[in-house]
Structure formats: structure tokens, C-alpha cells
Design a protein around this motif. Structure first.
Motif, short mmCIF file in Angstrom:
data_model
loop_
_atom_site.label_atom_id
_atom_site.label_comp_id
_atom_site.label_asym_id
_atom_site.label_seq_id
_atom_site.Cartn_x
_atom_site.Cartn_y
_atom_site.Cartn_z
N ARG A 14 0.81 -1.21 0.00
CA ARG A 14 0.00 0.00 0.00
C ARG A 14 0.84 1.26 0.00
O ARG A 14 0.38 2.32 0.35
N GLN A 15 2.08 1.15 -0.37
CA GLN A 15 2.94 2.32 -0.36
C GLN A 15 2.85 3.09 -1.67
O GLN A 15 3.75 3.84 -2.02
N ILE A 16 1.75 2.97 -2.36
CA ILE A 16 1.59 3.72 -3.61
C ILE A 16 1.70 5.22 -3.38
O ILE A 16 2.18 5.95 -4.23
N ILE A 17 1.30 5.67 -2.19
CA ILE A 17 1.39 7.10 -1.94
C ILE A 17 2.83 7.57 -1.96
O ILE A 17 3.13 8.73 -2.20
N ARG A 18 3.78 6.65 -1.72
CA ARG A 18 5.19 6.96 -1.86
C ARG A 18 5.62 6.90 -3.32
O ARG A 18 6.64 7.45 -3.69
N MET A 19 4.83 6.18 -4.13
CA MET A 19 5.29 5.85 -5.45
C MET A 19 4.58 6.58 -6.57
O MET A 19 4.91 6.40 -7.72
N ILE A 20 3.56 7.39 -6.24
CA ILE A 20 2.80 8.02 -7.30
C ILE A 20 3.76 8.76 -8.22
O ILE A 20 4.51 9.63 -7.83
N SER A 443 -7.40 16.62 7.32
CA SER A 443 -7.76 15.28 7.79
C SER A 443 -7.46 14.27 6.69
O SER A 443 -7.25 14.64 5.53
N GLY A 444 -7.46 13.00 7.06
CA GLY A 444 -7.28 11.97 6.05
C GLY A 444 -8.33 12.05 4.96
O GLY A 444 -8.06 11.87 3.77
N GLU A 445 -9.57 12.34 5.37
CA GLU A 445 -10.65 12.44 4.39
C GLU A 445 -10.42 13.60 3.43
O GLU A 445 -10.60 13.46 2.21
N ALA A 446 -10.01 14.76 3.96
CA ALA A 446 -9.78 15.93 3.11
C ALA A 446 -8.60 15.69 2.18
O ALA A 446 -8.63 16.07 0.99
N LEU A 447 -7.55 15.04 2.69
CA LEU A 447 -6.42 14.73 1.83
C LEU A 447 -6.83 13.76 0.74
O LEU A 447 -6.38 13.87 -0.41
N GLY A 448 -7.72 12.83 1.08
CA GLY A 448 -8.21 11.88 0.08
C GLY A 448 -8.93 12.58 -1.06
O GLY A 448 -8.80 12.19 -2.22
N VAL A 449 -9.68 13.62 -0.74
CA VAL A 449 -10.39 14.38 -1.78
C VAL A 449 -9.38 15.04 -2.71
O VAL A 449 -9.52 14.97 -3.94
N GLU A 450 -8.35 15.66 -2.15
CA GLU A 450 -7.35 16.32 -3.00
C GLU A 450 -6.55 15.30 -3.79
O GLU A 450 -6.20 15.53 -4.95
N PHE A 451 -6.26 14.17 -3.17
CA PHE A 451 -5.51 13.11 -3.85
C PHE A 451 -6.27 12.65 -5.09
O PHE A 451 -5.70 12.49 -6.18
N GLU A 452 -7.57 12.46 -4.93
CA GLU A 452 -8.37 11.99 -6.07
C GLU A 452 -8.45 13.06 -7.15
O GLU A 452 -8.44 12.74 -8.35
N GLN A 453 -8.49 14.33 -6.77
CA GLN A 453 -8.49 15.40 -7.76
C GLN A 453 -7.18 15.43 -8.54
O GLN A 453 -7.15 15.70 -9.74
N LEU A 454 -6.08 15.15 -7.86
CA LEU A 454 -4.77 15.19 -8.50
C LEU A 454 -4.50 13.96 -9.36
O LEU A 454 -3.92 14.06 -10.43
N TYR A 455 -4.91 12.80 -8.88
CA TYR A 455 -4.53 11.54 -9.52
C TYR A 455 -5.67 10.81 -10.21
O TYR A 455 -5.43 9.82 -10.90
N GLY A 456 -6.91 11.24 -9.96
CA GLY A 456 -8.03 10.57 -10.59
C GLY A 456 -8.35 9.23 -9.98
O GLY A 456 -8.99 8.39 -10.61
N GLN A 457 -7.93 9.00 -8.74
CA GLN A 457 -8.20 7.75 -8.06
C GLN A 457 -8.17 8.00 -6.56
O GLN A 457 -7.57 8.97 -6.10
N ARG A 515 2.93 18.99 -10.79
CA ARG A 515 1.90 19.55 -9.94
C ARG A 515 1.55 18.66 -8.74
O ARG A 515 1.40 19.16 -7.62
N PRO A 516 1.39 17.35 -8.92
CA PRO A 516 1.08 16.52 -7.75
C PRO A 516 2.15 16.59 -6.66
O PRO A 516 1.86 16.32 -5.50
N GLU A 517 3.38 16.94 -7.04
CA GLU A 517 4.45 16.98 -6.05
C GLU A 517 4.28 18.14 -5.08
O GLU A 517 5.01 18.23 -4.08
N LEU A 518 3.31 19.01 -5.31
CA LEU A 518 3.01 20.05 -4.33
C LEU A 518 2.53 19.46 -3.01
O LEU A 518 2.60 20.11 -1.97
#
Length: 570
Positions: A14-20, A443-457, A515-518
Motif C-alpha cells: 500500500r505504499q503507492i502514496i510513496r510511489m505516485i 484530515s485523512g478524508e480531506a487529503l483523500g479528496v485532493e488526492f483523487e483530484q490530482l490523480y483521478g483515483q 503539480r502533484p508533487e506540491l
């Protein structure tokens, strides 16, 4: 750039967040040096490959196979309607062990040799498959990389970039990767000059012009366990920003030296010639009776100090010598004294205890050198005050700063940018002035929203909970420090994200793939972010090292409504 505390709660799969975006984002600015070893031609006629040196060629009559340090890369042309189906078929054929979870579609990234779709597979036992594919007229050229774990894949980031950039797709992009054998040459594939986006870092506001110079230090007291040759000493690349007196007709140095600039172009098809800083290369130092206070800066995991130039220039312009360290086998690029590039290793790039200790010893070694730098190096002689020293850092470098300051009596204060503390300081605190300066609390939930906006997943399962645990840990350590002293501060900058504390907000103008690296979706304008960060940093260090005082450290300021401010009590 995530912290060790956050990463530790993930299973290897589950370390994809390190690997995006390993090939385009998380290995940001990993600068591969491509030296051609041999040429491989696809039997199906879909591509040719100038095999970078260091890869073993074990190709068959049907497809390419290349290996390096336990990692295997398959390169083949297949009939397929799209990249996803092409990669899925090859994973089933060559690496079913990585197909334990649904693949993660990581979008596309541009490169000089075309646009590549990225897909990541994570097997149940931690085995990793990373693929990039370029569809062309009903077929696809696919590079599938298989590793036993995430660390192996991360450590070969530069080599994987080199391998990918060396592919010449027949019928694909007309722009092909150029050789980097002549790094001093300007990029030979350059955007239309009229189309370049001219980007300038904010001009420093202090009373001094800023000089910049580079050194390579060798710590003969340490044998570097990451080095490829047993017994090699530790090598530390150093950048120094300082108050300067440049000639009246001098021009500021390029944002990146020419060798870095050419490599950056090859990696991102972005020319940093259009990004302008305000430092003067090797300019004479401005005189100062007794010398300027010295600040040691440690960058985030996988970064070089130069990628925080906007902040470091600003600080130096107010009468500080800033010594930025590039930690060998962890930084994007370091070199030996003879110019040989230093590659990263699994141990070096992971935020392991060994990497943490290496960083701490690097910083303490840098402090050791200050007296000699002040006495024997003509450019800076007499400009430093080795008795006024503080340490600051971003992300992994921030954790390094706090723990080093706890251990080394010569350190008088520390600033930690956006990271949970690590080591003994996280348990017992610090009896010296310290500032914890965090990005906006999500929060984890708020970060999840931004993550999905950046990566589409969505974020991987468990990641939201990990973020919340990390936030709670930060609260606990902040409470510990604030309870120890009135010289402890905690600031939270609303509208910022993790890499607001670096030059990333300006670098994204050169290449949108960054941009995702922000680290999220910042809402605070970048120049304002820098102004706020710099003002509080200067207020803190001016107070501790120059005996000044600042109302910014007394309480929340109406002039800085973006800052959540807390101060400890005696």
C-alpha cells in the motif's frame, strides 16, 4: 516526501502514496546520466533502445529483458487497443506475482520521447510492478519493471528514467531522448523561446545581495555503507548562500547550473533557463565584523537544497550564511570530487534509521567545518560566526534538524518544516528554542479528496487513517515541546501544502507533470506563502541569534491571518 511515521503504518503493497509518479513525480528531478552501453532493436519493429550503461541485457528473440541490482525490466511491443490492456496482458504473462491488488492508474507524463501512461501493481507480498506504455496505431510499446519491494524500485529511480528515456518509439513522438554524455552542453531540444514561460522567484527583500557557491566535502572519518566500493568515505555536496558584493555589471547565476539544467530538460522537457533566481555565483562576500550567523539547512527526502532557493536566498539577504546540504545516496543528484555522479541506494532513499543517522552526522560534520571555512576559504573568509549556529530543514530534513539540535550543543535553535519529529527529541523534547512550522492541517478524508483530484483515483485503503494518526502524533509532540518552554512555537499555515516550503510552486510552471508533487492543492498564493514563511523564520532566528525581538513571536498577528500561532509557556 511523506514522513516515516505515516509510511510505517502502510503494508508494503500500500505504499503507492510513496510511489505516485515514480517515473515522473516522486523521483522528481532524479537526474539520470545516460551512457550508452549497447543498442537493442525490437524484433517487432516497434522501437529501438540505446541500453544505458549498467543494465545487463538478457533479451530473447521476442522481447527485451534488462536487469540491474535485482530489478528486471521487460520491454516489448504488443498488439493492444490501449495502454491498460497492453500492460495487463504483460503482467499476466511475465509477473503474475505483482497482480494481487487492482492496478493503480497513475495518469500520463510527457517526455522527450513521447507521452507515457503509468500503471502501478502491488502484490500481496510486497512485490511491485511498474509499467509505462505508449500506444501507437493499434499497438503499444510497454516497459514493465518488476521488483521485490518498493525500496529496490525507488533506489533505481534515476536508472529507470534513463532506461525509459532511451527508448525510441517508431511512429511515436518525433522528439527522441538525447544522450546526456555531454552534460555541459545546453539542451539541444528546446521549446520555442517565444513560448517559454518566464518565471522569477520573488526578489530577496534584505539589504544584502546574495552570493552562492558550491563545495564537495569528504568525511574521511566515516566509511559510507551506501557506497558501491567498500571503504569509500562519506561525500557531502554543499551549497552556500551568503551576503555578497557582486560586481555592478554581474548577472545572477542560472537557477540551476548548466549540467543540472540539461538533465532537468531530459527528464521533464522543461527548461529551467526560464526560471530565475537572484544569487550571484561566487560573488565576493560582504564584509561583517565578527561574521554572520550560520544556518544549516537539510532538505526533504530525495531533494537537493537548491530546490529551496527562494527561501534560502531571502534568508541570506537579511545577513545570514545558509549552508545547504545534499545528503549522498539520498539527494536527487550528488557528485564526487572528480565529477562522478553518485547513485541512490535502497538504504539511502528510504527514511530508515540508517538514513536518519547519516543525515545527522552530515549536519554535525558541516558544523565541524565552519571554523575552517571561515579561516581558510578565500571567498568566505571572515564572513561566518561559528559560535552562532542554528539548524532548519524541510520534511525528513526537519526531523533531522530537531534531533541534531538536541544532540549537538553547538546548535542554538531549530526550525522544523512540516514533519512529525523523529528520534529521542520526539520523546523527550528539546531544551532549546524550536519552531514547528506546518502546512495546513488536512484530515485523512480531506487529503483523500485532493488526492483523487490530482490523480483521478482514491487514496489506498488505510491511508486516510494513517494521515489522522500522523496528525495526532504531531499534536502530541507539539504539546510536549510547548509545555517545556516559552521559546517553543507551533505555526500552521492555512492554504499551504507540504511542498509550499520548497520551490515547487514555481517549478510547476515549467512542467505541469510536477503539480502533484506540491503535496495537495494549495490555496494560498505562492509569493504570499514565501513572504509569510520567511518573515516568521527571520523573526525566530533574529531573536535567537541576533538578540532582536519581534512582535510576530508574541502572539497571533492580524497582519498574518493565515497563520495559526501557538507559543509555549514557562
Amino acid at each position: 516526501m511523506l514522513t516515516k511515521t505515516l509510511i510505517s503504518v502502510f503494508s508494503p503493497a500500500r505504499q503507492i502514496i510513496r510511489m505516485i509518479g515514480l517515473l515522473a513525480i516522486v523521483c522528481m528531478l532524479v537526474l539520470p546520466v545516460v551512457a550508452q552501453n549497447s543498442t537493442y532493436t525490437d524484433p517487432a519493429g516497434g522501437f529501438s533502445l540505446a541500453v544505458p550503461a549498467g543494465w545487463s541485457d538478457e533479451s530473447t528473440d521476442e522481447y527485451g529483458v534488462f536487469t540491474k541490482v535485482g530489478v528486471t525490466a521487460y520491454l516489448i511491443t504488443v498488439e493492444a487497443a490501449d495502454a491498460e490492456s497492453a500492460v495487463a496482458g504483460l503482467v499476466e504473462r511475465f509477473a503474475p506475482q505483482v497482480a494481487g491488488e487492482a492496478p493503480n492508474m497513475m495518469g500520463t507524463f510527457p517526455a522527450p520521447n513521447g507521452s507515457w501512461t503509468q500503471i502501478l501493481y502491488a502484490g500481496p507480498d510486497g512485490k511491485i510492478g511498474l509499467a509505462v506504455a505508449q500506444p501507437v496505431d493499434g499497438r503499444a510499446v510497454v516497459l514493465l519493471v518488476v521488483a521485490d519491494n518498493m525500496g529496490e524500485l525507488q533506489a533505481l529511480g534515476a536508472d529507470l528514467q534513463a532506461l525509459n528515456l532511451a527508448i525510441n518509439v517508431v511512429g511515436g513522438s518525433e522528439v527522441t531522448a538525447r544522450s546526456q554524455a555531454q552534460p555541459e552542453a545546453a539542451p539541444d531540444v528546446t521549446p520555442d523561446p517565444e513560448a517559454l514561460t518566464d518565471v522569477a522567484l520573488p526578489e530577496p527583500t534584505g539589504s544584502y545581495a546574495v552570493g552562492r557557491t558550491r563545495y564537495i566535502w569528504i568525511d574521511d572519518s566515516r566509511q559510507d555503507t551506501n557506497a558501491p566500493t567498500a571503504g569509500d568515505p562519506r561525500v557531502i555536496n554543499v551549497w552556500v548562500w551568503y551576503p555578497a558584493m557582486p560586481a555592478a555589471d554581474a548577472d545572477p547565476a542560472p537557477y540551476l547550473p548548466e549540467d543540472y539544467r540539461a538533465l532537468f530538460w531530459d527528464l521533464y522537457a522543461a527548461d529551467t533557463a526560464s526560471l530565475h533566481g537572484h544569487s550571484y555565483a561566487d560573488a565576493p562576500a560582504a564584509t561583517s565584523e565578527g561574521g554572520y550567523p550560520v544556518l544549516i539547512f537539510s532538505p526533504g527526502n530525495g531533494y537537493n537544497a537548491i530546490f529551496s532557493a527562494a527561501l534560502l536566498e531571502e534568508i541570506a539577504s537579511h545577513g545570514y550564511v545558509v549552508v545547504g546540504l545534499d545528503h549522498a545516496y539520498n539527494a536527487l543528484l550528488t557528485t564526487t570530487p572528480d565529477g562522478r555522479p553518485v547513485n541512490r541506494t535502497p538504504q539511502g532513499i528510504q527514511q530508515s534509521e540508517e538514513a536518519f543517522v547519516n543525515r545527522i552526522v552530515d549536519v554535525r560534520y558541516a558544523i565541524d567545518q565552519l571554523a575552517q571555512l571561515n579561516a581558510d576559504f578565500p571567498l568566505l573568509a571572515g564572513s561566518l560566526d561559528p559560535d552562532r549556529v542554528a539548524i532548519f530543514g524541510h520534511s525528513f530534513g526537519g526531523a533531522t534538524a530537531a534531533e541534531t539540535c538536541r544532540m549537538d550543543e553547538r546548535c542554538q535553535a531549530a526550525i522544523v518544516f512540516d514533519v512529525p519529529l523523529q528520534g529521542e527529541v520526539a520523546r523527550s523534547g528539546l531544551d532549546k528554542p524550536i519552531m514547528l512550522f506546518d502546512s495546513e492541517r488536512l484530515s485523512g478524508e480531506a487529503l483523500g479528496v485532493e488526492f483523487e483530484q490530482l490523480y483521478g483515483q482514491p487514496l489506498p485503503a488505510g491511508a486516510e487513517e494513517a494521515v489522522d494518526l500522523s496528525n495526532a502524533f504531531r499534536d502530541d509532540t507539539a504539546e510536549l515541546l510547548l509545555g517545556m518552554s516559552s521559546d517553543a512555537y507551533r505555526l500552521i499555515l492555512d492554504g499551504s501544502r507540504h511542498n509550499t516550503f520548497s520551490d515547487m510552486p514555481w517549478l510547476v510552471d515549467l512542467q505541469s507533470a510536477l503539480r502533484p508533487e506540491l503535496g495537495g492543492l494549495p490555496t494560498l498564493e505562492r509569493d504570499r506563502s514565501l513572504r509569510v514563511i520567511a518573515d516568521y523564520v527571520l523573526a525566530f532566528f533574529d531573536t535567537v541569534l541576533k538578540g532582536a525581538s519581534s512582535p510576530l513571536l508574541e502572539g497571533a498577528s492580524p497582519d498574518y491571518p493565515e497563520v495559526g500561532f501557538s507559543r509555549g509557556q514557562d
